[in-house]
Design a protein around this motif. Structure first.
Motif, PDB file in Angstrom:
ATOM      1  N   THR A  64       0.852  -1.185   0.000  1.00 54.39           N
ATOM      2  CA  THR A  64       0.000   0.000   0.000  1.00 54.39           C
ATOM      3  C   THR A  64       0.890   1.238   0.000  1.00 54.39           C
ATOM      4  OG1 THR A  64      -0.073   0.119   2.410  1.00 54.39           O
ATOM      5  CG2 THR A  64      -1.756  -1.242   1.321  1.00 54.39           C
ATOM      6  N   ALA A  65       0.275   2.399  -0.119  1.00 56.35           N
ATOM      7  CA  ALA A  65       1.035   3.656  -0.126  1.00 56.35           C
ATOM      8  C   ALA A  65       1.761   3.883   1.195  1.00 56.35           C
ATOM      9  CB  ALA A  65       0.099   4.821  -0.422  1.00 56.35           C
ATOM     10  N   THR A  66       1.249   3.287   2.283  1.00 57.75           N
ATOM     11  CA  THR A  66       1.869   3.464   3.600  1.00 57.75           C
ATOM     12  C   THR A  66       2.893   2.377   3.920  1.00 57.75           C
ATOM     13  OG1 THR A  66       0.020   2.264   4.629  1.00 57.75           O
ATOM     14  CG2 THR A  66      -0.144   4.667   4.521  1.00 57.75           C
ATOM     15  N   GLY A  67       3.104   1.467   2.968  1.00 54.21           N
ATOM     16  CA  GLY A  67       4.134   0.450   3.167  1.00 54.21           C
ATOM     17  C   GLY A  67       3.633  -0.890   3.640  1.00 54.21           C
ATOM     18  N   GLY A  68       2.339  -0.995   3.931  1.00 52.72           N
ATOM     19  CA  GLY A  68       1.778  -2.277   4.342  1.00 52.72           C
ATOM     20  C   GLY A  68       1.472  -3.154   3.143  1.00 52.72           C
ATOM     21  N   PHE A  69       0.929  -4.348   3.398  1.00 51.43           N
ATOM     22  CA  PHE A  69       0.572  -5.251   2.316  1.00 51.43           C
ATOM     23  C   PHE A  69      -0.786  -4.878   1.744  1.00 51.43           C
ATOM     24  CE2 PHE A  69       3.192  -8.364   4.944  1.00 51.43           C
ATOM     25  CZ  PHE A  69       4.340  -8.120   4.214  1.00 51.43           C
ATOM     26  N   ASP A  70      -0.884  -4.837   0.438  1.00 49.84           N
ATOM     27  CA  ASP A  70      -2.149  -4.581  -0.245  1.00 49.84           C
ATOM     28  C   ASP A  70      -2.895  -5.915  -0.320  1.00 49.84           C
ATOM     29  OD1 ASP A  70      -4.189  -4.233  -2.136  1.00 49.84           O
ATOM     30  OD2 ASP A  70      -3.077  -2.685  -3.207  1.00 49.84           O
ATOM     31  N   LEU A  71      -3.807  -6.145   0.618  1.00 49.83           N
ATOM     32  CA  LEU A  71      -4.439  -7.455   0.751  1.00 49.83           C
ATOM     33  C   LEU A  71      -5.362  -7.780  -0.419  1.00 49.83           C
ATOM     34  CD1 LEU A  71      -5.155  -7.572   4.584  1.00 49.83           C
ATOM     35  CD2 LEU A  71      -3.127  -8.315   3.303  1.00 49.83           C
ATOM     36  N   LYS A  72      -6.004  -6.765  -0.983  1.00 50.71           N
ATOM     37  CA  LYS A  72      -6.846  -6.999  -2.157  1.00 50.71           C
ATOM     38  C   LYS A  72      -5.991  -7.459  -3.330  1.00 50.71           C
ATOM     39  CE  LYS A  72     -10.383  -4.864  -5.092  1.00 50.71           C
ATOM     40  NZ  LYS A  72     -11.189  -3.628  -5.339  1.00 50.71           N
ATOM     41  N   ASN A  73      -4.862  -6.789  -3.519  1.00 46.47           N
ATOM     42  CA  ASN A  73      -3.954  -7.182  -4.589  1.00 46.47           C
ATOM     43  C   ASN A  73      -3.344  -8.556  -4.307  1.00 46.47           C
ATOM     44  OD1 ASN A  73      -0.773  -6.959  -5.612  1.00 46.47           O
ATOM     45  ND2 ASN A  73      -2.293  -6.286  -7.114  1.00 46.47           N
ATOM     46  N   LEU A  74      -3.058  -8.828  -3.042  1.00 41.41           N
ATOM     47  CA  LEU A  74      -2.523 -10.138  -2.663  1.00 41.41           C
ATOM     48  C   LEU A  74      -3.472 -11.249  -3.111  1.00 41.41           C
ATOM     49  CD1 LEU A  74      -0.624 -12.066  -1.102  1.00 41.41           C
ATOM     50  CD2 LEU A  74      -1.921 -11.488   0.970  1.00 41.41           C
TER      51      LEU A  74
END
Length: 207
Positions: A64-74
């Motif tokens: 994500t923009a904040t550096g976390g994992f993009d779970l939808k994209n995952l």
């Protein structure tokens, strides 16, 4: 060895379990070929490159923009990876039930997730420096699964708590899990690779 747009296949002996190789961040489908040959010299090797590119680095899913994992994209990229695997396995006559998945870092993360979720029939995994990506709420029975996973106590990316949470996620589903922990960072070491090779040789999963 045959190279295509996003994968490499190396033909091995039909009576040896094939290996699926999933690279770490910034890697590609060539990176783990030497390691695959080291772990199982006679095995067919299938290496698939992640199709996400972030700051020039190949990955299997976005941040994500904040550096976390993009779970939808995952979720969407995991679906793509599984569909690609199924197509290539059919094309190259690989039995998914016998397939051994070996992943490093980003590749280990996505491989661990699709086994935990029960989305593939793969029963054997070798994961170098993996981490758990999402809370594990799947009800998958992994009693036929065997997992080897490594962690470095100096790893700045994967915390000990996260590594243990992943191991617990597997054991709670009745998978057989062996962990390797050493005083090292997120890198691969000779001792670590030899430990994985020894485990695989003794696992009974190569034939």
């Amino acid at each position: 060895m045959t190279n295509y747009e996003n994968y490499t296949f190396v033909q091995g002996e039909a009576d040896v379990a094939p290996l699926l190789l999933l690279h770490g961040t910034g890697g590609d489908e060539q990176d783990l070929i030497p390691l695959g040959h080291f772990l199982s010299p006679q095995a067919s090797l299938l290496a698939i490159r992640g199709r996400i590119v972030e700051q020039g680095a190949n990955r299997y899913f976005k941040h994500t923009a904040t550096g976390g994992f993009d779970l939808k994209n995952l979720e969407s990229e995991t679906t793509w990876l599984i569909e690609t695997l199924q197509e290539l396995a059919s094309q190259h006559k690989l039995d998914l039930n016998r397939l051994i998945v070996m992943g490093y870092s980003n590749g280990a993360n996505v491989a661990a997730k699709f086994i935990l979720d029960g989305k593939v029939p793969i029963k054997t995994g070798i994961f170098f420096h993996p981490m758990i990506l999402t809370p594990d709420d799947a009800t998958t029975d992994l009693s036929d699964s065997a997992i080897w996973m490594s962690h470095g106590s100096l790893d700045p990316i994967v915390t000990e708590a996260n590594f243990k949470a992943l191991a617990t996620a597997f054991t709670s589903k009745h998978a057989k899990v062996e962990t390797y922990e050493a005083k090292q960072s997120h890198n691969l070491s000779e001792n670590e690779l030899q430990a994985a090779k020894d485990w695989l040789a003794q696992s009974g999963r190569l034939r």
